[in-house]
Design a protein around this motif. Structure first.
Motif, mmCIF file in Angstrom:
data_model
loop_
_atom_site.group_PDB
_atom_site.id
_atom_site.type_symbol
_atom_site.label_atom_id
_atom_site.label_comp_id
_atom_site.label_asym_id
_atom_site.label_seq_id
_atom_site.Cartn_x
_atom_site.Cartn_y
_atom_site.Cartn_z
ATOM 1 N N TYR A 273 -4.940 10.253 -6.219
ATOM 2 C CA TYR A 273 -5.277 11.630 -5.841
ATOM 3 C C TYR A 273 -4.581 12.636 -6.759
ATOM 4 N N THR A 274 -3.320 12.343 -7.094
ATOM 5 C CA THR A 274 -2.579 13.255 -7.957
ATOM 6 C C THR A 274 -3.222 13.349 -9.335
ATOM 7 N N LEU A 275 -3.529 12.172 -9.896
ATOM 8 C CA LEU A 275 -4.135 12.153 -11.232
ATOM 9 C C LEU A 275 -5.478 12.878 -11.219
ATOM 10 N N ALA A 276 -6.279 12.592 -10.200
ATOM 11 C CA ALA A 276 -7.605 13.214 -10.111
ATOM 12 C C ALA A 276 -7.477 14.732 -9.964
ATOM 13 N N ARG A 277 -6.503 15.172 -9.154
ATOM 14 C CA ARG A 277 -6.308 16.609 -8.945
ATOM 15 C C ARG A 277 -5.904 17.290 -10.253
ATOM 16 N N ASP A 278 -5.043 16.622 -11.010
ATOM 17 C CA ASP A 278 -4.613 17.188 -12.291
ATOM 18 C C ASP A 278 -5.780 17.298 -13.283
ATOM 19 N N ILE A 279 -6.636 16.298 -13.270
ATOM 20 C CA ILE A 279 -7.800 16.346 -14.176
ATOM 21 C C ILE A 279 -8.713 17.497 -13.765
ATOM 22 N N LYS A 280 -8.901 17.609 -12.446
ATOM 23 C CA LYS A 280 -9.795 18.654 -11.940
ATOM 24 C C LYS A 280 -9.246 20.035 -12.303
ATOM 25 N N ALA A 281 -7.941 20.196 -12.130
ATOM 26 C CA ALA A 281 -7.316 21.489 -12.449
ATOM 27 C C ALA A 281 -7.492 21.807 -13.931
ATOM 28 N N LYS A 282 -7.304 20.798 -14.758
ATOM 29 C CA LYS A 282 -7.438 21.012 -16.198
ATOM 30 C C LYS A 282 -8.868 21.414 -16.557
ATOM 31 N N MET A 283 -9.820 20.741 -15.918
ATOM 32 C CA MET A 283 -11.224 21.047 -16.196
ATOM 33 C C MET A 283 -11.571 22.471 -15.788
ATOM 34 N N GLU A 284 -11.070 22.860 -14.612
ATOM 35 C CA GLU A 284 -11.380 24.204 -14.119
ATOM 36 C C GLU A 284 -10.774 25.269 -15.018
ATOM 37 N N LYS A 285 -9.569 24.970 -15.498
ATOM 38 C CA LYS A 285 -8.895 25.902 -16.387
ATOM 39 C C LYS A 285 -9.710 26.080 -17.665
ATOM 40 N N LYS A 286 -10.210 24.954 -18.171
ATOM 41 C CA LYS A 286 -11.020 24.977 -19.383
ATOM 42 C C LYS A 286 -12.287 25.796 -19.173
ATOM 43 N N GLN A 287 -12.899 25.590 -18.019
ATOM 44 C CA GLN A 287 -14.146 26.296 -17.756
ATOM 45 C C GLN A 287 -13.907 27.793 -17.627
ATOM 46 N N GLU A 288 -12.750 28.130 -17.017
ATOM 47 C CA GLU A 288 -12.412 29.538 -16.891
ATOM 48 C C GLU A 288 -12.275 30.181 -18.258
ATOM 49 N N ALA A 289 -11.699 29.440 -19.153
ATOM 50 C CA ALA A 289 -11.538 29.948 -20.514
ATOM 51 C C ALA A 289 -12.884 29.933 -21.256
ATOM 52 N N SER A 290 -13.930 29.740 -20.472
ATOM 53 C CA SER A 290 -15.306 29.688 -20.957
ATOM 54 C C SER A 290 -15.466 28.794 -22.180
ATOM 55 N N ASN A 291 -14.680 27.764 -22.154
ATOM 56 C CA ASN A 291 -14.747 26.771 -23.197
ATOM 57 C C ASN A 291 -15.592 25.617 -22.673
ATOM 58 N N PRO A 292 -16.809 25.485 -23.087
ATOM 59 C CA PRO A 292 -17.574 24.362 -22.561
ATOM 60 C C PRO A 292 -16.871 23.052 -22.908
ATOM 61 N N SER B 60 0.814 -1.203 0.000
ATOM 62 C CA SER B 60 0.000 0.000 0.000
ATOM 63 C C SER B 60 0.854 1.262 0.000
ATOM 64 N N LEU B 61 1.798 1.287 -0.906
ATOM 65 C CA LEU B 61 2.699 2.422 -0.980
ATOM 66 C C LEU B 61 2.374 3.287 -2.198
ATOM 67 N N ASN B 62 2.062 4.535 -1.954
ATOM 68 C CA ASN B 62 1.852 5.533 -3.022
ATOM 69 C C ASN B 62 0.634 5.316 -3.918
ATOM 70 N N VAL B 63 -0.182 4.312 -3.624
ATOM 71 C CA VAL B 63 -1.336 4.063 -4.495
ATOM 72 C C VAL B 63 -2.357 5.185 -4.333
ATOM 73 N N GLU B 64 -2.642 5.512 -3.084
ATOM 74 C CA GLU B 64 -3.564 6.625 -2.810
ATOM 75 C C GLU B 64 -3.025 7.905 -3.449
ATOM 76 N N TYR B 65 -1.749 8.134 -3.207
ATOM 77 C CA TYR B 65 -1.112 9.339 -3.710
ATOM 78 C C TYR B 65 -1.284 9.451 -5.220
ATOM 79 N N ALA B 66 -1.060 8.318 -5.917
ATOM 80 C CA ALA B 66 -1.127 8.320 -7.377
ATOM 81 C C ALA B 66 -2.522 8.721 -7.865
#
Lengths: 531, 211
Positions: free
Chosen positions: B163-182, B155-161
């Motif tokens: 969470y990291t991937l999910a956070r990156d996706i979320k950040a990308k989505m938010e950035k897209k939405q900010e650019a008012s790009n549906p 159980s090493l770094n699995v959670e971390y991995a």
């Protein structure tokens, strides 16, 4: 790559077309050991969809591979854009950057061949485009087996017909009926009365009601009911998808299918699979793999023979890439099946299919939101066949922004081009002219005509553990494939349940357990026209 | 029905057979490890809802169903995926070399902006190690993808991995939405539901009964 796998299976399935894939899924689902293979390097066989590059490979293969030539023929590819000159290309490249950033709305993009090459991945071009009736066999099967979770659909937004030499919307929803001026109030009442009777009948009553109409045409029936020529056009050509010679009972059945599928998902009775029909066989393969089936592509079969083992059991033996495999049942694409296994008795001839694909730069009829269209053409000549047209746009994942794919198909009479070009010319601009020229029709940029053989046949009598699957038909939906898959499954495992629900087995949910599959977009407007 | 999450991410696991994709999935979704997965049978996908900066994010993580074995992953598997975990086994050189092939496969079939992450699994088996951590890091730099070594067993770094991937996706989505790009052209597509409610009466007739 090592091909290290067992050499004995209960079921071997050769070909990954629709019928084969459904059978593979059904067999794996009840835990039979299944080995599913395809000679080609991709899934789908004649049901596949391709990106633009893949389609070029397919065209090349059809032209060079002799066994393919018998199945796909009269293939004609045509560009309506000049070959790119290098000078133009460099000029365009710098312009492209501008349009990308500045989003030059209003001015239409000029498409070059190089754009097709660079955006090739954004195409998913179907070789067998089909729609699903919202309450049709395939939709019910996808839901009951939970295979629906592997794919998404879009609602067909409108049904069009060709009336008085122009395109006309067919009123499907209540709103459409109210909005339409093409049908008078009196006609609406007349229409309602007749449709009510059609929907109201069950098979038995239908046989009774229409017993005197067995050998008469649907048109005669509609005329007898006093429908005006306008209404007859809507019912016969647009709703039943028929011709003047369509038999009465067939017309009634087709109408019923259409009417019963209304009101489930969107404004029309039809669904289109995201990324095209070619994804559907893959969804069945996925379920099959989840239940343990082994998958191998690029596996041409060298020989097939039936053999009686020492214990008296008959098995099928396949040789493929120097491996010998045996199975209790072999299911295969009929076009792959060696002649000596097939019955020499001729089967009922069925017509081959004429198909055409056009890539255009706008829709055949502008609308507020991106449309997804079914158009049924009545025959332009007396005695001809009806022609089905499907137009799909970027929102379906079928092509890049700014383009539309228009599919035409009909039972073959002469050859694909002669059968379909007169229809295409009615709604598309097939000239070689400039893309900037103003025209009331969308400009065609590229086209492909081809015929597909609908091979029919059965396995030689006495061989009851080889089952052949037919390829695609010219019908609008997938009913024939689903029915055939069920028949084959029933022969392999009589009495067993066909693709029972599987999600409880697979899916462990760690939150509030709610009934139904988890993978669904909630709050989605069922119309499919959110935003 | 009240929505139990704010957003849904579809994630995929990709990599050679036997690198531990299913083990990683089980570790993350059930916090369990079972040595006896020989090949993947009967695993479709798993779901876990995590909390990211106050948002409930439902992760739907798909397994390959064994179709990676002979490189027969369907193109349909990649549709609509937002994040992909590329997994190799640090005790198996070949599985590391194949990461490049898998990346090519992803480029061909997945959406161009899919988030990726490379996982070097089985890092608990140091004695059998064939791929050093440095080589993993180097590959990740080459492709500009995040990288971490994991052990599903310890159980090493699995959670971390995840969470990291999910956070990156979320950040990308938010950035897209900010650019008012549906986001994407996929709005309006929907899944067929078993327990779907009838939106309107079933037949055309009742819909038109006013006539």
């Amino acid at each position: 790559m090592e091909y290290d796998f067992p050499n004995k299976f209960q079921v071997i399935v050769v070909g990954t077309g629709m019928v084969e894939s459904i059978v593979a899924a059904a067999c794996s689902r009840i835990r039979l050991e299944v080995f599913h293979l395809d000679y080609s390097d991709h899934y789908g066989g004649l049901w596949a969809s391709y990106n633009f590059e893949g389609l070029q490979k397919f065209i090349k293969e059809v032209k060079t591979n002799p066994s393919m030539k018998n199945v796909v023929y009269n293939l004609q590819e045509k560009w309506y854009i000049n070959e790119d000159s290098s000078e133009e290309e460099s000029k365009q490249d710098s312009e492209d950057h501008k349009t990308d950033d500045g989003k030059a709305e209003g001015t239409k993009k000029i498409w070059r061949r190089a754009d097709f090459a660079s955006e090739y991945r954004k195409f998913n071009i179907d070789t067998t485009p089909k729609l699903l009736f919202s309450r049709g066999l395939l939709v019910e099967l996808l839901i009951s087996s939970d295979i629906a979770r592997y794919t998404e659909f879009r609602c067909v937004t409108r049904v069009l017909t060709w009336l008085n030499d122009k395109l006309a919307p067919v009123p499907c929803s209540r709103a459409d009926v109210f909005a339409t001026e093409a049908v008078s109030i009196v006609e609406k009442r007349m229409l309602m009365k007749m449709l009510t009777s059609i929907v109201g009948y069950n098979e038995e009553e239908m046989n009774n009601e229409f017993k005197d109409w067995n050998d008469k045409t649907f048109k005669e029936y509609l005329t007898h009911k006093g429908l005006t020529p306008n209404l007859i056009h809507y019912v016969l050509f647009a709703i039943a998808g028929g011709t003047n010679s369509m038999l009465c009972l067939e017309g009634v059945r087709e109408c019923k299918k259409f009417l019963m599928s209304l009101g489930r998902y969107g404004n029309t009775p039809f669904l289109w699979p995201m990324y095209g029909s070619g994804d559907l066989p893959q969804c069945f393969c996925r379920l099959s793999a989840v239940f343990g089936a082994l998958y191998c592509l690029n596996q041409p079969i060298d020989s097939i023979q039936t053999k009686t083992e020492e214990d008296g059991k008959t098995v099928v033996e396949l040789k493929c890439k120097a491996k010998t495999l045996t199975c209790d049942h072999l299911v295969m694409d009929i076009n792959e099946c060696p002649k000596e296994l097939l019955s020499p008795e001729p089967e009922e001839e069925s017509s081959d299919i004429s198909r055409a694909i056009f890539i255009t730069n706008e829709t055949i009829m502008p609308s507020e939101k991106e449309p997804l269209t079914l158009l049924r053409f009545p025959p332009l000549e007396e005695g001809g066949n009806a022609v089905t047209v499907l137009e799909v746009g970027p929102a379906t994942g079928s092509c890049p922004k700014g383009l539309f794919l228009v599919y035409f198909f009909t039972p073959k009479v002469k050859d694909a081009e002669s059968d379909l070009k007169p229809y295409a010319e009615k709604i598309l601009n097939l000239s070689d002219g400039d893309q900037t020229e103003t025209s009331d029709k969308p400009k065609c940029l590229w086209s492909l005509y081809y015929n597909v053989k609908d091979t029919n046949g059965s396995v030689r009598s006495g061989i009851d553990n080889v089952h052949v699957c037919r390829g695609p038909d010219a019908a609008l939906d997938f009913d024939r494939a689903v029915e055939q898959a069920k028949e084959i499954f029933e022969k392999i495992c009589p009495g067993k349940e066909f693709l029972p629900r599987s999600y409880r087995y697979n899916e462990l949910v760690f939150e509030d357990v709610t009934p139904g599959p988890e993978f669904q977009r909630e709050d989605e407007d069922a119309d499919g026209d959110k935003q | 029905m009240a929505k139990t999450y704010d957003c849904l991410f579809k994630l995929l696991l990709i990599g050679d057979s036997g690198v531990g994709k299913t083990s990683i999935l089980f570790r993350f979704s059930e916090d369990a490890f079972n040595i006896s997965f020989i090949s993947t049978i009967g695993i479709d996908f798993k779901i876990r809802t995590i909390d990211l900066d106050g948002k409930k994010v439902k992760l739907q993580i798909w397994d390959t169903a064994g179709q990676e074995r002979f490189r027969t992953i369907t193109t349909a598997y990649y549709r609509g995926s937002m994040g992909i975990m590329l997994v190799y086994d640090v005790t198996n050189e070949k599985s590391f070399e194949n990461i490049k092939n898998w990346i090519r496969n992803i480029e061909e079939n997945a959406s161009a902006d899919v988030e990726k992450m490379i996982l070097g699994n089985k890092c608990d088996l140091d004695a059998k190690r064939q791929v050093s951590k440095e080589r993993g890091e180097q590959l990740a730099v080459e492709y500009q993808i995040k990288f971490v070594e994991t052990s599903a067993k310890d159980s090493l770094n699995v959670e971390y991995a995840f969470y990291t991937l999910a956070r990156d996706i979320k950040a990308k989505m938010e950035k897209k939405q900010e650019a008012s790009n549906p986001p994407g052209g996929r709005s309006g597509a929907h899944q067929l539901k078993a327990n779907e409610q009838q939106r309107k009466p079933t037949s055309w007739l009742s819909r038109c009964s006013v006539l």
